[in-house]
Design an enzyme around this catalytic site. Structure first.
Site, PDB file in Angstrom:
ATOM      1  N   ASP A 156       0.864  -1.168   0.000  1.00  0.00           N
ATOM      2  CA  ASP A 156       0.000   0.000   0.000  1.00  0.00           C
ATOM      3  C   ASP A 156       0.906   1.225   0.000  1.00  0.00           C
ATOM      4  O   ASP A 156       1.703   1.405   0.926  1.00  0.00           O
ATOM      5  CB  ASP A 156      -0.863  -0.028   1.269  1.00  0.00           C
ATOM      6  CG  ASP A 156      -2.250   0.509   1.023  1.00  0.00           C
ATOM      7  OD1 ASP A 156      -2.343   1.609   0.470  1.00  0.00           O
ATOM      8  OD2 ASP A 156      -3.227  -0.156   1.397  1.00  0.00           O
ATOM      9  N   HIS A 165     -11.503  -2.890   3.590  1.00  0.00           N
ATOM     10  CA  HIS A 165     -11.368  -2.449   4.983  1.00  0.00           C
ATOM     11  C   HIS A 165     -12.055  -1.112   5.248  1.00  0.00           C
ATOM     12  O   HIS A 165     -12.060  -0.653   6.394  1.00  0.00           O
ATOM     13  CB  HIS A 165      -9.874  -2.352   5.328  1.00  0.00           C
ATOM     14  CG  HIS A 165      -9.209  -1.256   4.559  1.00  0.00           C
ATOM     15  ND1 HIS A 165      -9.074  -1.274   3.185  1.00  0.00           N
ATOM     16  CD2 HIS A 165      -8.690  -0.070   4.954  1.00  0.00           C
ATOM     17  CE1 HIS A 165      -8.489  -0.164   2.786  1.00  0.00           C
ATOM     18  NE2 HIS A 165      -8.241   0.589   3.835  1.00  0.00           N
ATOM     19  N   ASP A 166     -12.588  -0.473   4.204  1.00  0.00           N
ATOM     20  CA  ASP A 166     -13.295   0.805   4.385  1.00  0.00           C
ATOM     21  C   ASP A 166     -14.801   0.659   4.204  1.00  0.00           C
ATOM     22  O   ASP A 166     -15.543   1.625   4.376  1.00  0.00           O
ATOM     23  CB  ASP A 166     -12.836   1.830   3.341  1.00  0.00           C
ATOM     24  CG  ASP A 166     -11.406   2.297   3.545  1.00  0.00           C
ATOM     25  OD1 ASP A 166     -10.902   2.221   4.684  1.00  0.00           O
ATOM     26  OD2 ASP A 166     -10.799   2.739   2.556  1.00  0.00           O
ATOM     27  N   ASP A 197      -2.943   4.606  -2.322  1.00  0.00           N
ATOM     28  CA  ASP A 197      -3.970   5.216  -1.493  1.00  0.00           C
ATOM     29  C   ASP A 197      -4.332   6.618  -1.997  1.00  0.00           C
ATOM     30  O   ASP A 197      -3.438   7.441  -2.252  1.00  0.00           O
ATOM     31  CB  ASP A 197      -3.421   5.315  -0.061  1.00  0.00           C
ATOM     32  CG  ASP A 197      -4.481   5.624   0.963  1.00  0.00           C
ATOM     33  OD1 ASP A 197      -5.395   4.806   1.121  1.00  0.00           O
ATOM     34  OD2 ASP A 197      -4.390   6.686   1.620  1.00  0.00           O
ATOM     35  N   GLU A 224      -6.363   4.003  -5.931  1.00  0.00           N
ATOM     36  CA  GLU A 224      -7.661   4.132  -5.282  1.00  0.00           C
ATOM     37  C   GLU A 224      -8.243   5.470  -5.712  1.00  0.00           C
ATOM     38  O   GLU A 224      -7.569   6.500  -5.597  1.00  0.00           O
ATOM     39  CB  GLU A 224      -7.498   4.088  -3.765  1.00  0.00           C
ATOM     40  CG  GLU A 224      -8.841   4.088  -3.048  1.00  0.00           C
ATOM     41  CD  GLU A 224      -8.776   4.579  -1.616  1.00  0.00           C
ATOM     42  OE1 GLU A 224      -9.633   4.203  -0.819  1.00  0.00           O
ATOM     43  OE2 GLU A 224      -7.864   5.379  -1.295  1.00  0.00           O
TER      44      GLU A 224
HETATM   45  O1  TEU Z   1      -9.361   5.630   1.802  1.00  0.00           O
HETATM   46  C1  TEU Z   1      -9.766   6.804   1.137  1.00  0.00           C
HETATM   47  C2  TEU Z   1     -11.200   7.102   1.240  1.00  0.00           C
HETATM   48  O2  TEU Z   1     -11.797   7.613   0.336  1.00  0.00           O
HETATM   49  C3  TEU Z   1     -11.829   6.706   2.507  1.00  0.00           C
HETATM   50  O3  TEU Z   1     -11.261   7.468   3.503  1.00  0.00           O
HETATM   51  C4  TEU Z   1     -13.293   6.859   2.502  1.00  0.00           C
HETATM   52  O4  TEU Z   1     -13.654   8.205   2.415  1.00  0.00           O
HETATM   53  C5  TEU Z   1     -13.806   6.306   3.765  1.00  0.00           C
HETATM   54  O5  TEU Z   1     -13.146   5.100   4.051  1.00  0.00           O
HETATM   55  C6  TEU Z   1     -15.256   6.032   3.685  1.00  0.00           C
HETATM   56  O6  TEU Z   1     -15.612   5.382   4.851  1.00  0.00           O
HETATM   57  C7  TEU Z   1      -8.030   5.379   1.980  1.00  0.00           C
HETATM   58  C8  TEU Z   1      -7.827   4.160   2.846  1.00  0.00           C
HETATM   59  O7  TEU Z   1      -8.350   3.032   2.187  1.00  0.00           O
HETATM   60  C9  TEU Z   1      -8.433   4.405   4.183  1.00  0.00           C
HETATM   61  O8  TEU Z   1      -8.380   3.271   5.015  1.00  0.00           O
HETATM   62  C10 TEU Z   1      -7.690   5.551   4.818  1.00  0.00           C
HETATM   63  O9  TEU Z   1      -8.300   5.905   6.033  1.00  0.00           O
HETATM   64  C11 TEU Z   1      -7.668   6.791   3.909  1.00  0.00           C
HETATM   65  O10 TEU Z   1      -7.344   6.468   2.560  1.00  0.00           O
HETATM   66  C12 TEU Z   1      -6.621   7.762   4.374  1.00  0.00           C
HETATM   67  O11 TEU Z   1      -5.349   7.241   4.153  1.00  0.00           O
END
Ligand code: TEU
Ligand code: CA
Length: 560
Positions: free
Chosen positions: A96, A330-331, A197, A253
């Site tokens: 990542d 994970h999000d 990311d 992403e």
């Molecule tokens: O996620 C980016 C992102 O768009 C998310 O923060 C989204 O807005 C949120 O998860 C919705 O619930 C990436 C990573 O995957 C995330 O885990 C990180 O928190 C974020 O970037 C910051 O690095």
């Protein structure tokens, strides 16, 4: 470099995968123990969520040293062993790359704070505030102002995620070289590439202007920080400097990226990224302010889902773009909880979603636990772990004036902790994840939903994933073929054809809890032969001229 697109990727969120030393936190040795499990599943690539040194304000996405492994996860020797062991089985690792921001504990940022004349000051985005507060009205992705105040210099710095994640200044060429150096370091150690990311937000509008200044309150900056022309320029530079020489895999992403944006990033003639993940399916049922905007009650119709899916798939197919496809990570919520049915048809709907993800154009991503149909986990306030959830809980009450109980309901529904509970390996205490105290609660349904019992069942979801992976590998048309939508107005069934010059396949997926009929004349194909199905076809009777699909039944046909 197209060889990467045919891979099947498994995402590991290390903290919750497998704990080898009983401290309650998943680790690298724990992953090594489970390599045979992954080999058996049939995947050939792992996306490892961050394992770098981190104060864990955002569980690894706030990095304080890109060259070190977080001791919670192990050592650099463990990491090298992981590369060695996965390579033996032909499994590649992508790291990542979190390059939009660092932790405020990163030496660059500490130096920037300590000495405002240091070269590292310009690695970040510092600015004078206005009389009444921050430099502009931008809202952070996690709610609240996107700016954090530095008392010492009386300036603000940009933090688009948690206040401890400081946005980097990509305008600075020396910062960009430092990022490329990090990439080369890991590639030289044997990783195959990067999941990048929030890579579509690395460039910010010049002068950092207010978003829609006539409106009151904080505004989501939108196009002022997303998919900007310079982001494309930086990626082209990165391509020359690192991606092309190393021929590495790259998946960006792309929150709030449109199909047009993704074509711009991923069309191979543009020399930027190989693939990108979009959020449009996941954002169904969200209000315009994002996931904590509950006004649409998170409701979505199959027709809406189809519309989004078809638009993306057709556009990528016609314009040579490429997506990484995922239904959970994970999000996001667990996919059966979000797009399937956890009450009556958990297994059936999990299989239907698997069949969908593995027959779409693009590279499929499987998130740990989805191969056994893990579900969202109901967590009480004291069990919440994620900053986003806790912050949103406050914002919903203070800014949106919601009563506590309502705010709590919303958080429980959409918190990222839902999909971050430990992997359910067996029915022993703590689901076989740890012998210690797990860092976050284990979903109590582990006694029935776990790897061991799934593998013992005649209806195993894990085996269905194995079969679908092998179907995808047997029929390259499922990877490379064009995407042609059919039965667009059908209210329950998703239908499409995948087609190359040599071969065509028909896919039908009933995403509803009802038996649904598709008329053969509507699919325009006479000679079809079934290849694979979520349900037992043996005693299934169909009326002439019709295909009837049981709840969440999904099928692949070969068109003769
Ligand atoms: O996620 C980016 C992102 O768009 C998310 O923060 C989204 O807005 C949120 O998860 C919705 O619930 C990436 C990573 O995957 C995330 O885990 C990180 O928190 C974020 O970037 C910051 O690095
Ligand atoms: Ca551990």
């Amino acid at each position: 470099m197209d060889n990467w697109k045919g891979k099947i990727v498994y995402q590991i969120w290390p903290r919750s995968f497998n704990d080898s030393n009983g401290d309650g936190i998943g680790d690298i040795q724990g992953i090594i123990e489970k390599i045979p499990y992954l080999v058996n599943l049939g995947i050939n690539m792992i996306w490892l969520s961050p394992v770098y040194l981190s104060p864990n304000k955002d569980y690894g996405y706030d990095i304080s040293d890109y060259y070190r492994i977080n001791p919670e996860f192990g050592t650099m020797e463990d990491f090298d062993a992981l590369i060695r062991e996965t390579t033996r089985y032909g499994i590649g690792i992508i790291m990542d790359l979190v390059a939009n921001h660092t932790s405020d504990q990163h030496p660059w940022f500490r130096e920037a704070l300590r000495d405002s004349t240091s070269k590292y000051r310009d690695y970040y985005i510092f600015k004078e505030g206005k009389e009444d507060g921050p430099p502009n009205n931008w809202m952070s992705f996690f709610g609240g102002s996107a700016w954090t105040y530095d008392e010492k210099s009386e300036q603000y710095y940009l933090t688009q995620f948690t206040p401890n994640q400081c946005d980097l200044n990509w305008e600075n060429p020396s910062l960009r070289q430092d990022i490329y150096k990090i990439m080369r370091f890991w590639l030289d150690r044997g990783v195959c590439g990067f999941r990048m990311d929030v890579i579509n937000t690395i460039s910010k509008a010049e002068g950092l202007p207010d978003k829609t200044p006539h409106r009151k309150g904080l505004q989501f900056p939108g196009e002022l920080t997303l998919n900007r022309p310079k982001t494309h320029a930086y990626l082209k530079e990165m391509y020359q400097e690192v991606i092309e020489p190393y021929k590495c895999m790259t998946i960006g992403e792309g929150p709030l990226a449109t199909p047009e944006d993704v074509v711009a990033y991923t069309n191979p003639t543009h020399h930027e990224l190989q693939m990108m993940m979009h959020f449009d399916l996941h954002n169904l049922g969200y209000g315009e302010l994002g996931k904590y905007d509950f006004r649409k009650l998170y409701k979505w119709r199959i027709l809406d889902f189809k519309k989004v899916l078809y638009r993306w798939q057709e556009m990528m197919s016609n314009e040579e773009g490429w997506t990484g496809n995922y239904l959970s990570n994970h999000d996001q919520n667990r996919q059966v909880s979000r797009f399937g049915d956890t009450k009556t048809f958990r297994l059936e709907s999990a299989k239907a979603l698997c069949l969908l993800n593995l027959t779409l154009r693009g590279t499929p991503f499987i998130y740990q636990g989805e191969e056994i149909g893990m579900t969202d986990c109901l967590l009480e306030e004291e069990e919440w772990r994620d900053y986003e959830a806790m912050n949103a809980y406050g914002v919903l009450q203070s800014m949106m004036h919601l009563p506590k109980v309502v705010a709590e309901r919303i958080v429980k529904k959409v918190t990222r902790d839902n999909s971050r509970t430990p992997m359910q390996w067996d029915d022993s205490e703590n689901s076989g994840f740890t012998t210690g105290i797990p860092w976050i609660k284990v979903n109590p349904n582990y006694t029935s939903i776990n790897v061991k019992s799934d593998l013992e069942s005649k209806d195993s979801l894990f085996r269905f994933y194995q079969e679908m992976i092998s179907v995808r590998n047997t029929y390259p048309v499922l990877i490379w073929g064009d995407f042609i939508p059919i039965i667009e107005r059908h209210k329950h069934v998703v239908g499409y054809i995948r087609k190359t010059k040599e071969r065509a396949m028909l896919i039908l997926i009933n995403l509803s809890t009802k038996t649904s009929t598709v008329h053969k004349k509507d699919i325009g194909q006479q000679l079809i032969k079934i290849i694979h199905c979520t349900h037992d076809m043996a005693q299934h009777v169909e009326v002439e001229g019709e295909l009837s699909l049981r709840p969440y039944e999904a099928r692949i046909y070969k068109i003769e």
